[in-house]
Scaffold this motif. Structure first.
Motif, short mmCIF file in Angstrom:
data_model
loop_
_atom_site.label_atom_id
_atom_site.label_comp_id
_atom_site.label_asym_id
_atom_site.label_seq_id
_atom_site.Cartn_x
_atom_site.Cartn_y
_atom_site.Cartn_z
N ASN A 1 0.86 -1.17 0.00
CA ASN A 1 0.00 0.00 0.00
C ASN A 1 0.90 1.22 0.00
O ASN A 1 1.58 1.50 0.99
CB ASN A 1 -0.93 -0.03 1.21
N TYR A 2 0.90 1.97 -1.08
CA TYR A 2 1.81 3.07 -1.28
C TYR A 2 1.69 4.14 -0.20
O TYR A 2 2.68 4.74 0.19
CB TYR A 2 1.56 3.67 -2.67
N LEU A 3 0.49 4.39 0.28
CA LEU A 3 0.27 5.48 1.23
C LEU A 3 0.27 5.03 2.68
O LEU A 3 0.05 5.84 3.58
CB LEU A 3 -1.05 6.18 0.90
N SER A 4 0.50 3.78 2.95
CA SER A 4 0.47 3.26 4.32
C SER A 4 1.84 3.47 4.99
O SER A 4 2.87 3.02 4.49
CB SER A 4 0.12 1.78 4.31
N ILE A 5 1.81 4.16 6.14
CA ILE A 5 3.06 4.39 6.87
C ILE A 5 3.66 3.08 7.35
O ILE A 5 4.87 2.87 7.25
CB ILE A 5 2.80 5.32 8.08
N SER A 6 2.81 2.16 7.84
CA SER A 6 3.35 0.89 8.32
C SER A 6 3.96 0.09 7.17
O SER A 6 4.98 -0.58 7.36
CB SER A 6 2.27 0.08 9.03
N HIS B 1 7.82 -8.35 19.86
CA HIS B 1 8.36 -7.00 19.67
C HIS B 1 9.87 -7.05 19.46
O HIS B 1 10.41 -6.32 18.63
CB HIS B 1 8.02 -6.14 20.88
N LYS B 2 10.56 -7.94 20.20
CA LYS B 2 12.01 -8.11 20.00
C LYS B 2 12.31 -8.81 18.69
O LYS B 2 13.28 -8.50 18.01
CB LYS B 2 12.61 -8.93 21.14
N LEU B 3 11.48 -9.78 18.35
CA LEU B 3 11.70 -10.57 17.14
C LEU B 3 11.56 -9.70 15.90
O LEU B 3 12.33 -9.83 14.95
CB LEU B 3 10.72 -11.73 17.10
N GLY B 4 10.60 -8.85 15.90
CA GLY B 4 10.38 -7.95 14.78
C GLY B 4 9.03 -7.29 14.94
O GLY B 4 8.01 -7.97 15.04
N GLN B 5 9.03 -5.97 15.00
CA GLN B 5 7.79 -5.26 15.24
C GLN B 5 6.77 -5.52 14.13
O GLN B 5 5.58 -5.56 14.37
CB GLN B 5 8.06 -3.77 15.38
N TYR B 6 7.26 -5.73 12.93
CA TYR B 6 6.39 -6.01 11.79
C TYR B 6 6.64 -7.43 11.30
O TYR B 6 6.89 -7.67 10.12
CB TYR B 6 6.64 -4.99 10.67
N PHE B 7 6.59 -8.38 12.21
CA PHE B 7 6.92 -9.77 11.92
C PHE B 7 6.05 -10.35 10.81
O PHE B 7 6.55 -10.93 9.85
CB PHE B 7 6.78 -10.62 13.19
N TYR B 8 4.74 -10.20 10.90
CA TYR B 8 3.83 -10.79 9.93
C TYR B 8 3.91 -10.08 8.58
O TYR B 8 3.92 -10.73 7.53
CB TYR B 8 2.38 -10.73 10.44
N GLU B 9 3.97 -8.77 8.60
CA GLU B 9 4.00 -8.01 7.36
C GLU B 9 5.28 -8.26 6.58
O GLU B 9 5.25 -8.50 5.37
CB GLU B 9 3.86 -6.50 7.66
N GLY C 1 7.15 -10.87 6.92
CA GLY C 1 7.09 -12.27 6.52
C GLY C 1 6.33 -12.47 5.23
O GLY C 1 6.68 -13.33 4.41
N CYS C 2 5.27 -11.69 5.03
CA CYS C 2 4.50 -11.79 3.78
C CYS C 2 5.35 -11.37 2.59
O CYS C 2 5.26 -11.96 1.51
CB CYS C 2 3.24 -10.93 3.85
N TYR C 3 6.17 -10.36 2.76
CA TYR C 3 7.07 -9.93 1.68
C TYR C 3 8.15 -10.98 1.42
O TYR C 3 8.48 -11.28 0.29
CB TYR C 3 7.75 -8.60 2.03
N VAL C 4 8.73 -11.49 2.50
CA VAL C 4 9.88 -12.40 2.40
C VAL C 4 9.46 -13.80 1.94
O VAL C 4 10.26 -14.53 1.37
CB VAL C 4 10.61 -12.43 3.76
N ALA C 5 8.20 -14.16 2.17
CA ALA C 5 7.73 -15.51 1.83
C ALA C 5 7.92 -15.83 0.36
O ALA C 5 8.15 -17.00 0.01
CB ALA C 5 6.26 -15.67 2.23
N LYS C 6 7.85 -14.85 -0.50
CA LYS C 6 8.04 -15.14 -1.93
C LYS C 6 9.49 -15.46 -2.28
O LYS C 6 9.76 -15.99 -3.35
CB LYS C 6 7.51 -13.99 -2.79
N HIS C 7 10.42 -15.17 -1.37
CA HIS C 7 11.83 -15.50 -1.60
C HIS C 7 12.21 -16.84 -0.97
O HIS C 7 13.33 -17.28 -1.10
CB HIS C 7 12.73 -14.39 -1.04
N ASP C 8 11.25 -17.46 -0.26
CA ASP C 8 11.48 -18.75 0.38
C ASP C 8 11.11 -19.86 -0.60
O ASP C 8 9.94 -20.03 -0.94
CB ASP C 8 10.64 -18.86 1.65
N ILE C 9 12.08 -20.60 -1.05
CA ILE C 9 11.87 -21.64 -2.06
C ILE C 9 11.03 -22.79 -1.49
O ILE C 9 10.15 -23.32 -2.15
CB ILE C 9 13.22 -22.16 -2.58
N LYS C 10 11.27 -23.16 -0.24
CA LYS C 10 10.58 -24.30 0.37
C LYS C 10 9.14 -23.97 0.78
O LYS C 10 8.35 -24.87 0.99
CB LYS C 10 11.34 -24.77 1.61
N GLY C 11 8.82 -22.70 0.96
CA GLY C 11 7.47 -22.31 1.36
C GLY C 11 7.21 -22.48 2.86
O GLY C 11 6.06 -22.48 3.28
#
Length: 192
Positions: A3-8, A90-98, A100-110
């Protein structure tokens, strides 16, 4: 997905991901803080923002190969699959799920997508039960940004429901259409 206009979303795409450069890049040595040369050599591993990594990978030929951040690798996946409710998101990553959605396409095993889904399911049950009681929400492990949003929305909905139930000025009754339908069905059954 983005989302181009989303700050998060802007903050998520600015998270750094490890990349390996596949070609020599002249005058790009500033991307590697440990580089002594002005040029970036092929095979160099550098952490760069996600938006830059995706744009460099989408070129033909691709200039980088994106690797998974450490929070999505096997060691962390095992911890999250075992019991995600005990993890400090919060320590693991404040935007863990978001992220992860971006990075999932780079994961060959899924496996990243499966881990995200499993983690969300485990933590959602915990959030849902804690949203009924606000004192348990404060005692939980620190939440990611999206979990905090969902917990606040759930607590708000719970408060609104209990306020509506306590009002008592408009009791629930059966709609006329439903009552008439039941009478008609009963009459039809009695005919046979």
């Amino acid at each position: 997905m983005s989302n181009y206009l989303s700050i998060s979303d802007i903050l998520v795409s600015n998270e750094k991901v490890p990349c390996k450069f596949l070609h020599d890049l002249p005058k790009m040595g500033f991307l590697d803080p440990s580089a002594a040369d002005d040029d970036l050599k092929a095979g160099t591993n550098v952490e760069i923002p996600l938006w830059l990594a995706e744009s460099l990978q989408s070129r033909r030929p691709p200039l980088v190969s994106v690797d998974l951040p450490k929070i999505y690798k096997d060691a962390y996946r095992e911890i999250l699959n075992a019991d995600a409710c005990t993890v400090d998101m919060h320590k693991l990553g404040q935007y863990f799920y978001e992220l992860g959605c971006y990075v999932a396409k780079h994961d060959i095993k899924g496996e990243v997508a499966a881990t995200l889904e499993n983690t969300f399911k485990q933590r959602f049950r915990m959030l849902l039960s804690a949203s009924v009681s606000t004192d348990t929400l404060s005692t939980m492990q620190p939440l990611s940004a999206s979990e905090r949003k969902r917990a606040a929305a759930a607590a708000s909905s719970e408060n609104a429901l209990s306020a509506w139930l306590q009002r008592g000025d408009c009791p629930l009754t059966t709609a006329n259409m439903v009552a008439n339908h039941r009478k008609r069905k009963r009459a039809e059954m009695e005919m046979f």
